[in-house]
Enzyme design. Sequence first.
Site, PDB file in Angstrom:
ATOM      1  N   THR A 102       0.921  -1.281  -0.049  1.00 55.47           N
ATOM      2  CA  THR A 102      -0.012   0.063  -0.096  1.00 55.47           C
ATOM      3  C   THR A 102       0.902   1.343   0.061  1.00 55.47           C
ATOM      4  O   THR A 102       1.795   1.492   1.021  1.00 55.47           O
ATOM      5  CB  THR A 102      -0.889   0.038   1.429  1.00 55.47           C
ATOM      6  N   LYS A 177      -7.321   1.703  -3.471  1.00 55.96           N
ATOM      7  CA  LYS A 177      -6.919   1.294  -2.097  1.00 55.96           C
ATOM      8  C   LYS A 177      -6.979   2.397  -0.965  1.00 55.96           C
ATOM      9  O   LYS A 177      -7.339   2.229   0.049  1.00 55.96           O
ATOM     10  CB  LYS A 177      -5.423   0.709  -1.863  1.00 55.96           C
ATOM     11  N   LYS A 245       0.407   5.331   7.999  1.00 59.41           N
ATOM     12  CA  LYS A 245       0.962   5.670   6.753  1.00 59.41           C
ATOM     13  C   LYS A 245      -0.134   5.659   5.573  1.00 59.41           C
ATOM     14  O   LYS A 245       0.002   6.852   4.869  1.00 59.41           O
ATOM     15  CB  LYS A 245       1.962   4.404   6.303  1.00 59.41           C
TER      16      LYS A 245
END
Length: 292
Positions: A102, A177, A245
């Site tokens: 990701t 995502k 993150k």
Amino acid sequence: MEIIPEKIAIGFIGLGVMGHSMAGHILDAGFKLHVYNRTKSKADGLVEKGAVLEDSVKNLARASDVIISIVGFPKDVEQVYLGQGGVLENAKEGGFVIEMTTSDPALAVDLYDKGKEKGIQVLDAPVSGGDLGARNAALTIMVGGDRPAFDTMFPVLEIMGKNIVYQGKAGAGQHTKMANQIAIAAGMVAMCESLTYASRAGLDPEAVLDCISQGAAGSWSLSNLGPRIIKNDDQPGFFIKHFIKDMVIASDSSKAMGLDVPGLDLALSLYKKMAEKGLENNGTQALYKLYQ
Ligand code: NAP
């Protein structure tokens, strides 16, 4: 490239919570598997089953027809792909890359462009479904890049996932995502508040979970992480440091589009509090501790 497992060498970089299981499925499907990980011992189980442990990204890239990676952070992706010892410098012309970390959509576009200059087809293909999805080869995989490259790599993606959807040009997988993480972020807050409320009201948390996870409030998080909360199980799963993150990337990307995301901002601020308490290596379900 025709996907005949015995004839294709796959290189897999990143053998953590997700990558170890995913690489295992590739091996079980009959491909020649080369692996590389920063901490070498994480390859042990795969090497016992026949994988070849490479001592550098460079050697892995030179030995592989298809390279798959799922490392931690965008800076890890840059380290693995760019520069002299990196994948793009050393992969075979005509080869394929499936980057599943990701990571930043802009970095995905950069890898695609640089890959194209070298005759390497790059897909961004982040995943959802957690440690269980990786273990059960049941991941959702969201893919960006060229459609023909997606079609060629579909049989490889199918070994790791069940719901595999082409989202559009390079970067579209990572943007999807981010949409996924935005949907999950505020939901994590809602789940922790809901289960804390049930407990304060003196209810049996298991009975509450059985009931509400089957109704309109149902979600993957409630079904899979709710039981871990009730058992006080903070093991990752999905690390808080990785969720932060993701939320920072999603927040920056939203700002760049002029979009306000107050639900995401709230979740991010609560998870940053968790990190300040030194809990960034816990699973994301540990958020319930803020309410105790
Ligand atoms: P993890 O357990 O930390 O695995 C990452 C692996 O990549 C580690 O083994 C790490 O090595 C290795 N690595 C990092 N940088 C490297 C480098 N430069 N060279 C070689 N190896 C390197 O994390 P994870 O839970 O598997 O997550 C991986 C990615 O998938 C993250 O981006 C995460 O956000 C995403 N993701 C995770 C989940 C989940 O539920 N876990 C779900 C969806 C997506 P070391 O062993 O030395 O640390």
